[in-house]
Design a protein around this motif. Structure first.
Motif, PDB file in Angstrom:
ATOM      1  N   LEU A 197      -2.226   5.486   1.786  1.00  0.00           N
ATOM      2  CA  LEU A 197      -1.554   5.756   3.056  1.00  0.00           C
ATOM      3  C   LEU A 197      -2.459   5.413   4.243  1.00  0.00           C
ATOM      4  CD1 LEU A 197       0.310   9.090   2.282  1.00  0.00           C
ATOM      5  CD2 LEU A 197       1.320   6.809   2.584  1.00  0.00           C
ATOM      6  N   MET A 198      -3.754   5.696   4.113  1.00  0.00           N
ATOM      7  CA  MET A 198      -4.715   5.342   5.160  1.00  0.00           C
ATOM      8  C   MET A 198      -4.719   3.827   5.372  1.00  0.00           C
ATOM      9  SD  MET A 198      -8.871   5.722   5.010  1.00  0.00           S
ATOM     10  CE  MET A 198      -8.987   4.506   3.697  1.00  0.00           C
TER      11      MET A 198
ATOM     12  N   ALA B 284      -2.359   1.654   4.561  1.00  0.00           N
ATOM     13  CA  ALA B 284      -1.074   1.222   5.114  1.00  0.00           C
ATOM     14  C   ALA B 284      -1.041   1.472   6.616  1.00  0.00           C
ATOM     15  CB  ALA B 284       0.071   1.946   4.414  1.00  0.00           C
ATOM     16  N   SER B 285      -1.554   2.604   7.039  1.00  0.00           N
ATOM     17  CA  SER B 285      -1.586   2.941   8.462  1.00  0.00           C
ATOM     18  C   SER B 285      -2.471   1.966   9.229  1.00  0.00           C
ATOM     19  CB  SER B 285      -2.086   4.371   8.640  1.00  0.00           C
ATOM     20  OG  SER B 285      -2.196   4.688  10.001  1.00  0.00           O
ATOM     21  N   MET B 286      -3.631   1.662   8.690  1.00  0.00           N
ATOM     22  CA  MET B 286      -4.548   0.728   9.355  1.00  0.00           C
ATOM     23  C   MET B 286      -3.901  -0.646   9.537  1.00  0.00           C
ATOM     24  SD  MET B 286      -8.179   1.493   7.466  1.00  0.00           S
ATOM     25  CE  MET B 286      -9.045   0.182   8.338  1.00  0.00           C
ATOM     26  N   LEU B 287      -3.104  -1.063   8.561  1.00  0.00           N
ATOM     27  CA  LEU B 287      -2.467  -2.376   8.604  1.00  0.00           C
ATOM     28  C   LEU B 287      -1.350  -2.443   9.642  1.00  0.00           C
ATOM     29  CD1 LEU B 287      -2.472  -2.882   4.772  1.00  0.00           C
ATOM     30  CD2 LEU B 287      -3.639  -4.384   6.397  1.00  0.00           C
ATOM     31  N   GLY B 288      -1.055  -1.330  10.242  1.00  0.00           N
ATOM     32  CA  GLY B 288      -0.053  -1.282  11.303  1.00  0.00           C
ATOM     33  C   GLY B 288      -0.649  -1.672  12.632  1.00  0.00           C
ATOM     34  N   ASP B 289      -0.387  -0.864  13.635  1.00  0.00           N
ATOM     35  CA  ASP B 289      -0.778  -1.201  15.000  1.00  0.00           C
ATOM     36  C   ASP B 289      -2.265  -1.485  15.172  1.00  0.00           C
ATOM     37  OD1 ASP B 289       1.830  -0.967  15.798  1.00  0.00           O
ATOM     38  OD2 ASP B 289       1.608   1.067  16.580  1.00  0.00           O
ATOM     39  N   MET B 290      -3.114  -0.707  14.511  1.00  0.00           N
ATOM     40  CA  MET B 290      -4.555  -0.859  14.710  1.00  0.00           C
ATOM     41  C   MET B 290      -5.023  -2.291  14.440  1.00  0.00           C
ATOM     42  SD  MET B 290      -7.545   0.973  12.527  1.00  0.00           S
ATOM     43  CE  MET B 290      -9.066   0.097  12.292  1.00  0.00           C
ATOM     44  N   LEU B 291      -4.744  -2.787  13.238  1.00  0.00           N
ATOM     45  CA  LEU B 291      -5.244  -4.117  12.892  1.00  0.00           C
ATOM     46  C   LEU B 291      -4.406  -5.231  13.518  1.00  0.00           C
ATOM     47  CD1 LEU B 291      -6.451  -3.470   9.265  1.00  0.00           C
ATOM     48  CD2 LEU B 291      -7.826  -3.910  11.299  1.00  0.00           C
ATOM     49  N   LYS B 292      -3.165  -4.945  13.855  1.00  0.00           N
ATOM     50  CA  LYS B 292      -2.369  -5.942  14.567  1.00  0.00           C
ATOM     51  C   LYS B 292      -2.960  -6.181  15.953  1.00  0.00           C
ATOM     52  CE  LYS B 292       1.942  -5.246  12.114  1.00  0.00           C
ATOM     53  NZ  LYS B 292       3.303  -4.698  12.154  1.00  0.00           N
TER      54      LYS B 292
ATOM     55  N   GLU C   9       0.833  -1.215   0.000  1.00  0.00           N
ATOM     56  CA  GLU C   9       0.000   0.000   0.000  1.00  0.00           C
ATOM     57  C   GLU C   9       0.866   1.263   0.000  1.00  0.00           C
ATOM     58  OE1 GLU C   9      -3.137   0.402  -0.500  1.00  0.00           O
ATOM     59  OE2 GLU C   9      -3.851  -1.649  -0.282  1.00  0.00           O
ATOM     60  N   THR C  10       1.980   1.222   0.711  1.00  0.00           N
ATOM     61  CA  THR C  10       2.892   2.367   0.730  1.00  0.00           C
ATOM     62  C   THR C  10       3.495   2.588  -0.656  1.00  0.00           C
ATOM     63  OG1 THR C  10       3.378   2.001   3.066  1.00  0.00           O
ATOM     64  CG2 THR C  10       4.967   3.320   1.823  1.00  0.00           C
ATOM     65  N   ALA C  11       3.840   1.503  -1.333  1.00  0.00           N
ATOM     66  CA  ALA C  11       4.369   1.617  -2.698  1.00  0.00           C
ATOM     67  C   ALA C  11       3.308   2.183  -3.642  1.00  0.00           C
ATOM     68  CB  ALA C  11       4.855   0.253  -3.190  1.00  0.00           C
TER      69      ALA C  11
END
Length: 110
Positions: free
Chosen positions: A37-38, A40-48, A17-19
């Motif tokens: 970017l939204m 990619a951000s969600m796939l970080g800490d939130m969804l982890k 997603e960042t690419a």
């Protein structure tokens, strides 16, 4: 082991997603860039975190509940004629569905 695989899947998708956001920026497509970017951000800490608490049974159906919430928001915004907000909510639902599918894959592949 399950969570390591889940995190790995999310990390790979966040990189993708960042690419895609970078490609959109090169084309001066700020809307697409913002959406990627939204996601990619969600796939970080939130969804982890949500995937972990669901996997551990602390919040069963946390991801499904979030998908439903975003889907309802997309429909509500569509009815109001705000198609940009509707699309963003729909993209959020799709991203959470991706995470749920990744969690199921990690759980069944472990």
């Amino acid at each position: 082991m399950v969570l390591d695989k889940y995190y790995s899947i999310l990390n790979a998708e966040a990189e993708r997603e960042t690419a895609l956001a970078s490609e959109a920026a090169k084309k001066d497509d700020k809307r697409r860039q913002s959406i990627h970017l939204m996601k990619a951000s969600m796939l970080g800490d939130m969804l982890k975190v949500l995937g972990r608490v669901e996997h551990e049974g602390k919040r069963p159906n946390a991801l499904e509940t979030l998908i439903e919430s975003f889907s309802q928001e997309a429909e509500r915004q569509r009815k109001l004629g705000d198609f940009d907000a509707s699309d963003r909510a729909e993209q959020k639902a799709i991203t959470v569905q991706f995470a749920l599918d990744a969690l199921r894959e990690a759980e069944h592949g472990a």
